[in-house]
Design an enzyme around this catalytic site. Sequence first.
Site, PDB file in Angstrom:
ATOM      1  N   ASP A  12       0.837  -1.194   0.000  1.00  0.00           N
ATOM      2  CA  ASP A  12       0.000   0.000   0.000  1.00  0.00           C
ATOM      3  C   ASP A  12       0.875   1.249   0.000  1.00  0.00           C
ATOM      4  O   ASP A  12       2.027   1.220   0.431  1.00  0.00           O
ATOM      5  CB  ASP A  12      -0.904  -0.025   1.251  1.00  0.00           C
ATOM      6  CG  ASP A  12      -2.104   0.907   1.113  1.00  0.00           C
ATOM      7  OD1 ASP A  12      -2.364   1.403   0.005  1.00  0.00           O
ATOM      8  OD2 ASP A  12      -2.774   1.142   2.140  1.00  0.00           O
ATOM      9  N   HIS A  29       2.741   3.490  -8.952  1.00  0.00           N
ATOM     10  CA  HIS A  29       2.411   2.109  -9.314  1.00  0.00           C
ATOM     11  C   HIS A  29       3.548   1.455 -10.107  1.00  0.00           C
ATOM     12  O   HIS A  29       3.852   0.281  -9.905  1.00  0.00           O
ATOM     13  CB  HIS A  29       1.108   2.063 -10.125  1.00  0.00           C
ATOM     14  CG  HIS A  29      -0.102   2.472  -9.329  1.00  0.00           C
ATOM     15  ND1 HIS A  29      -0.324   2.029  -8.043  1.00  0.00           N
ATOM     16  CD2 HIS A  29      -1.150   3.285  -9.630  1.00  0.00           C
ATOM     17  CE1 HIS A  29      -1.466   2.539  -7.597  1.00  0.00           C
ATOM     18  NE2 HIS A  29      -1.970   3.321  -8.529  1.00  0.00           N
ATOM     19  N   SER A  57      -7.534  -5.275  -5.623  1.00  0.00           N
ATOM     20  CA  SER A  57      -8.647  -5.850  -4.863  1.00  0.00           C
ATOM     21  C   SER A  57      -9.953  -5.756  -5.637  1.00  0.00           C
ATOM     22  O   SER A  57     -10.063  -4.979  -6.608  1.00  0.00           O
ATOM     23  CB  SER A  57      -8.785  -5.125  -3.517  1.00  0.00           C
ATOM     24  OG  SER A  57      -9.397  -3.859  -3.706  1.00  0.00           O
ATOM     25  N   TRP A  61     -11.889  -1.521  -8.239  1.00  0.00           N
ATOM     26  CA  TRP A  61     -12.642  -1.082  -9.424  1.00  0.00           C
ATOM     27  C   TRP A  61     -13.322   0.254  -9.163  1.00  0.00           C
ATOM     28  O   TRP A  61     -13.811   0.896 -10.093  1.00  0.00           O
ATOM     29  CB  TRP A  61     -13.688  -2.123  -9.820  1.00  0.00           C
ATOM     30  CG  TRP A  61     -13.106  -3.451 -10.199  1.00  0.00           C
ATOM     31  CD1 TRP A  61     -13.137  -4.594  -9.444  1.00  0.00           C
ATOM     32  CD2 TRP A  61     -12.391  -3.789 -11.395  1.00  0.00           C
ATOM     33  NE1 TRP A  61     -12.484  -5.619 -10.100  1.00  0.00           N
ATOM     34  CE2 TRP A  61     -12.025  -5.155 -11.304  1.00  0.00           C
ATOM     35  CE3 TRP A  61     -12.027  -3.071 -12.542  1.00  0.00           C
ATOM     36  CZ2 TRP A  61     -11.308  -5.811 -12.304  1.00  0.00           C
ATOM     37  CZ3 TRP A  61     -11.311  -3.733 -13.535  1.00  0.00           C
ATOM     38  CH2 TRP A  61     -10.965  -5.081 -13.411  1.00  0.00           C
ATOM     39  N   LEU A 123      10.696 -20.533  -4.837  1.00  0.00           N
ATOM     40  CA  LEU A 123       9.699 -19.706  -4.152  1.00  0.00           C
ATOM     41  C   LEU A 123       8.300 -19.898  -4.754  1.00  0.00           C
ATOM     42  O   LEU A 123       8.123 -19.862  -5.972  1.00  0.00           O
ATOM     43  CB  LEU A 123      10.105 -18.230  -4.282  1.00  0.00           C
ATOM     44  CG  LEU A 123       9.142 -17.202  -3.671  1.00  0.00           C
ATOM     45  CD1 LEU A 123       9.198 -17.255  -2.144  1.00  0.00           C
ATOM     46  CD2 LEU A 123       9.484 -15.785  -4.147  1.00  0.00           C
TER      47      LEU A 123
END
Length: 245
Positions: A12, A29, A57, A61, A123
């Site tokens: 975040d 971003h 998430s 939207w 990983l």
Amino acid sequence: MEIPRHVAIILDGNGRWARSKGMPRNYGHVRGAANVETICRAADDLGIKYLTVYLFSTENWRRSQDEIKALMKLFHSYTRTCIRQARENNMKCRVIGDPSALDEELQASLRELVESSKNNTGLNFQLALNYGSRDEIVRAVRKVAQDYKDGKIEKPEDITEDYFASRLDTGDIPDPDLLIRTSGEERLSNYLMWQLAYSELYFTPVPWPAFTKKDLIDAIEEYNRRNRRFGGLNAGEEDTPKQGS
Ligand code: IPE
Ligand code: IPE
Ligand code: MG
């Protein structure tokens, strides 16, 4: 230092980080996506086996069409990078969430990512895209109903915690040991609500694009100071029985 097997991250603060530098949110971003790649390598170096990152998430939207469009474009180029990184680092990638709402081209790249990395043994990297816990749980309930129709389960008692968990998007991976959220917010924002039932929660003010390997190590050190009891008690914490009782 004990390394948590599974670390989940709510990345975040991309927007605020960019704004603090006088730049548009999308710059945050772009730098945020580059940092996912960096932290992925760091997690692998540290011996983390599962890393799950929240990229978009079911509520995102609600953002402007411009921001969503830029994010989708970025996810597409990030997925291409990830395909290469998975090949180089033996990383096994999975997507959690509902990809059906994403554009076709992105869906195709995600399928390629998952398919081309499925036999890798390094990983385990989960990308949460169009992910929301409530949506995941509702989709899992639908799968349960379908299993019933198909005769895979016969009676209500066949629905156990383990069986239900196996119908979630994270069906074949262990629950997170540690959740990290960057940028100061202290909430789950609909992330892995079933899976985080007993995870340690770590909140840091550092915004995601500025989050480094050192910050990841700090979080793991804090994790090592926590006392995980899973509802029980540690040795020595029980009352000592009174003499003669
Ligand atoms: C996280 O950064 C990335 C996504 C949710 C896609 P934000 O975009 O939420 O950045 P802030 O929280 O507005 O600073
Ligand atoms: C959570 O961040 C979602 C992702 C990191 C993808 P948000 O920035 O969307 O969460 P809220 O809106 O602050 O709760
Ligand atoms: Mg945010």
